[in-house]
Every structure is written in structure tokens, then in C-alpha cells.
Design a protein around this motif. Structure first.
Motif, PDB file in Angstrom:
ATOM      1  N   ALA A 177      41.766  38.042  52.036  1.00 14.26           N
ATOM      2  CA  ALA A 177      42.332  39.365  51.757  1.00 14.26           C
ATOM      3  C   ALA A 177      43.839  39.332  51.539  1.00 14.26           C
ATOM      4  N   ASP A 178      44.592  38.667  52.445  1.00 14.52           N
ATOM      5  CA  ASP A 178      46.057  38.648  52.327  1.00 14.52           C
ATOM      6  C   ASP A 178      46.501  37.990  51.029  1.00 14.52           C
ATOM      7  N   ALA A 179      45.912  36.850  50.705  1.00 13.72           N
ATOM      8  CA  ALA A 179      46.305  36.141  49.482  1.00 13.72           C
ATOM      9  C   ALA A 179      45.996  36.967  48.242  1.00 13.72           C
ATOM     10  N   VAL A 180      44.852  37.630  48.240  1.00 14.10           N
ATOM     11  CA  VAL A 180      44.470  38.440  47.079  1.00 14.10           C
ATOM     12  C   VAL A 180      45.401  39.632  46.922  1.00 14.10           C
ATOM     13  N   PHE A 181      45.717  40.285  48.041  1.00 11.45           N
ATOM     14  CA  PHE A 181      46.613  41.437  47.977  1.00 11.45           C
ATOM     15  C   PHE A 181      47.994  41.027  47.456  1.00 11.45           C
ATOM     16  N   LYS A 182      48.494  39.874  47.904  1.00 12.34           N
ATOM     17  CA  LYS A 182      49.800  39.400  47.430  1.00 12.34           C
ATOM     18  C   LYS A 182      49.757  39.102  45.942  1.00 12.34           C
ATOM     19  N   ARG A 183      48.677  38.488  45.498  1.00  9.78           N
ATOM     20  CA  ARG A 183      48.554  38.174  44.079  1.00  9.78           C
ATOM     21  C   ARG A 183      48.455  39.446  43.242  1.00  9.78           C
ATOM     22  N   MET A 184      47.706  40.413  43.711  1.00 15.58           N
ATOM     23  CA  MET A 184      47.590  41.675  42.989  1.00 15.58           C
ATOM     24  C   MET A 184      48.923  42.410  42.963  1.00 15.58           C
ATOM     25  N   SER A 185      49.656  42.363  44.088  1.00 17.91           N
ATOM     26  CA  SER A 185      50.969  43.009  44.136  1.00 17.91           C
ATOM     27  C   SER A 185      51.928  42.363  43.146  1.00 17.91           C
ATOM     28  N   ALA A 186      51.917  41.027  43.080  1.00 17.12           N
ATOM     29  CA  ALA A 186      52.788  40.326  42.122  1.00 17.12           C
ATOM     30  C   ALA A 186      52.407  40.675  40.686  1.00 17.12           C
ATOM     31  N   ALA A 187      51.104  40.779  40.431  1.00 15.80           N
ATOM     32  CA  ALA A 187      50.666  41.126  39.080  1.00 15.80           C
ATOM     33  C   ALA A 187      51.104  42.538  38.700  1.00 15.80           C
ATOM     34  N   ARG A 188      51.005  43.465  39.658  1.00 12.17           N
ATOM     35  CA  ARG A 188      51.418  44.847  39.380  1.00 12.17           C
ATOM     36  C   ARG A 188      52.933  44.921  39.153  1.00 12.17           C
ATOM     37  N   GLU A 189      53.698  44.138  39.939  1.00  8.80           N
ATOM     38  CA  GLU A 189      55.155  44.117  39.741  1.00  8.80           C
ATOM     39  C   GLU A 189      55.507  43.554  38.371  1.00  8.80           C
ATOM     40  N   GLN A 190      54.784  42.523  37.939  1.00  3.12           N
ATOM     41  CA  GLN A 190      55.030  41.958  36.619  1.00  3.12           C
ATOM     42  C   GLN A 190      54.710  42.967  35.522  1.00  3.12           C
TER      43      GLN A 190
END
Length: 299
Positions: A177-190
């Protein structure tokens, strides 16, 4: 006495035989009559029916309404970008071919559950493996419909029709969960950065277009102003020429007065020779030179 007992036994046996031979099927079910000795099973529609007593013939009631099957535990499925998801599917189905259904499961609910669980895992695994994590979360209905079509074809030999697949849960395993949320957050920021950059580029383009239009308007206005000014200067020159032709002396006087006004300012201090030609209209209204002083006489 013995006759009475024998008669009672006959009556009881007859009642038991009749009760096991006559059965009623309600509108929510159909009944499959299974016969021993290799004879073909038969189907009984809703109503009152008669069959041979067991073990010659047995009756299995099959529910023909839409039913739901849900796996007791969540199943892990991997997306095309190798991310695991925990999914709880609910399979809605109905029996459309009771004889085929009975032949495949013998009417046993446990057998049907095991077959549906296996077939649904294969269908859902194929559906999730074709989409990314983002699409898996955003397009759950489309994924469910695709898996339903695959499962419908696979479950047809069971004599059932898969009506729908629904997801009661689509979630991440706790360890991911934590890794996926971080990846999704980075994608949204990009994505946000890309949108801002695109917006800034479009804003600059709008500004550049506005500046070009402004410069075009100003150039056109300047050109028109110069044309009007040239026309005005021409008319002024014509008027001046006409005035000079009518009264040259007045024209010279007027021009000198204009020159005086432009030359002398209230704060200016000038030391000039008053006998200069420039000041001739200050010495007389006609611009004539002042009379020279008489030469002294010699005695």
C-alpha cells in the motif's frame, strides 16, 4: 388381530410409497428426476408430479432464480505493470439448463462453488493482466464486464448463465500500500507539473499573439497618422503659400512672431545683438532697419 396389524402395515407402506412418489415443484424451482439403471434423467417443471419411489428414482430441486456466489476470501490478481490487488468478486448467475447442471454437479452446491471459484479466478486473472494499476482502479466496471463475458463462455458447460460480476472490494495488499500510494502521488505530481507547463506555454503564446497584434495596430495607426500629418502639412504649406502671395510682408511678420514665441521662454536669459536681422520686426512693424545715426559734423 393379526389381520388388523397386517392391514395397518400395508396402509403405512402404501402411504410411504405414495408420499415418496408424489412431489410438488414450486415456481422458483425445477426438479431433476434421476433414475437408476442407466436411464436418462428427466425434468419436472413447476406443478404436481409422480415418480417411482427411491431408490428407483430420486428428485433433486434446482433453484432457477438469479443467485450470487462470493468467494470467502479475497483473491490476489496482478496488473500489467506487475502490481498486485486484492479483489473480492461476486458472481451472479442462474441455471438455464437444469439437466446439464445436474450432470455436471449432481446438484451439489459445494461442487458448483469450487467450479465457479476456479473459473472466475482464470477469467479475472486474464482481465486484470491486460490493464495497468491506474486503469484497474478507474475502469472496474469495464474489467468486470470483460471477465463476465469470458466466464460466461467457460461456465456454459455447467448449464448456468453468468449474469454479472461485481467487485465488493478492490484494494492493495498491506505490504504494497505505501509504495503504491507514493508512486501514485509522484505520478499525479508529474501530471500537475505537465499541466502547469502546458498552461504557461499557452499563456505565453497568448501574450505573444497580443503583442504582435498590438504592434500591428500601432504600426497601422502610425502609418495613418503620418499620412494625415503629411496631408495636413501639405494643406498648411498651400495655405501659407497663398497667404505669402497675398501679403508677403504680413507673412514675414507672422513667421517672425512664431519664431520669437518658440525661441524665447519665460525662464530663458539670452544676450544677443539687437541689431541682428532676426529682431528686425522688434524694431518696427514693417521690419525695416532702423535709421543709422547721423555722422558727427566736423568743425
Amino acid at each position: 388381530m393379526n389381520r388388523i396389524i397386517a392391514l395397518a402395515v400395508v396402509v403405512v407402506v402404501a402411504v410411504l410409497v405414495i408420499s415418496s412418489s408424489v412431489f410438488v415443484v414450486d415456481p422458483r424451482h425445477v426438479a431433476v428426476i434421476a433414475s437408476t439403471g442407466g436411464r436418462t434423467d428427466s425434468l419436472a417443471e413447476p406443478g404436481i408430479h409422480v415418480k417411482l419411489p427411491p431408490p428407483l428414482q430420486t428428485t433433486t430441486f434446482i433453484d432457477t432464480r438469479v443467485q450470487a456466489f462470493a468467494a470467502p476470501d479475497a483473491v490476489r490478481y496482478s496488473t500489467s505493470d506487475k502490481t498486485e490487488l486484492l479483489v473480492n468478486p461476486v458472481i451472479r448467475y442462474r441455471v438455464t439448463d437444469p439437466l446439464k447442471f445436474f450432470a455436471a454437479t449432481r446438484g451439489d452446491a459445494q461442487t458448483l462453488s469450487e467450479r465457479l471459484a476456479s473459473l472466475s479466478r482464470d477469467a479475472l486473472s486474464g482481465a486484470f493482466s491486460k490493464v495497468t494499476l491506474t486503469n484497474a482502479l478507474a475502469q472496474q466496471e469495464a474489467i468486470a464486464n470483460g471477465a463476465r463475458d469470458t466466464l460466461r463462455e467457460a461456465a456454459a458447460p455447467l448449464g448456468i448463465e453468468v449474469v454479472a460480476i461485481e467487485f465488493s472490494r478492490v484494494d492493495y495488499p498491506p505490504e504494497l500500500a505505501d509504495a503504491v500510494f507514493k508512486r501514485m502521488s509522484a505520478a499525479r505530481e508529474q501530471d500537475a507539473a505537465n499541466e502547469r507547463a502546458q498552461g504557461a506555454a499557452e499563456a505565453q503564446q497568448i501574450k505573444d499573439d497580443a503583442v504582435r497584434r498590438q504592434q500591428g495596430v500601432l504600426a497601422d495607426a502610425y502609418s495613418q497618422a503620418q499620412a494625415i500629418k503629411g496631408e495636413g502639412d501639405g494643406k498648411a504649406a498651400a495655405i501659407a503659400a497663398e497667404a505669402f502671395g497675398r501679403d508677403p510682408q504680413f507673412y514675414q511678420f507672422y513667421q517672425s512672431m512664431q519664431a520669437y514665441r518658440e525661441t524665447f521662454k519665460p525662464s530663458d536669459v539670452m544676450v544677443v545683438d539687437s541689431s541682428s536681422e532676426f529682431f528686425r520686426f522688434m524694431r518696427g512693424p514693417n521690419g525695416e532697419a532702423a535709421a543709422a545715426p547721423a555722422a558727427p559734423r566736423k568743425h
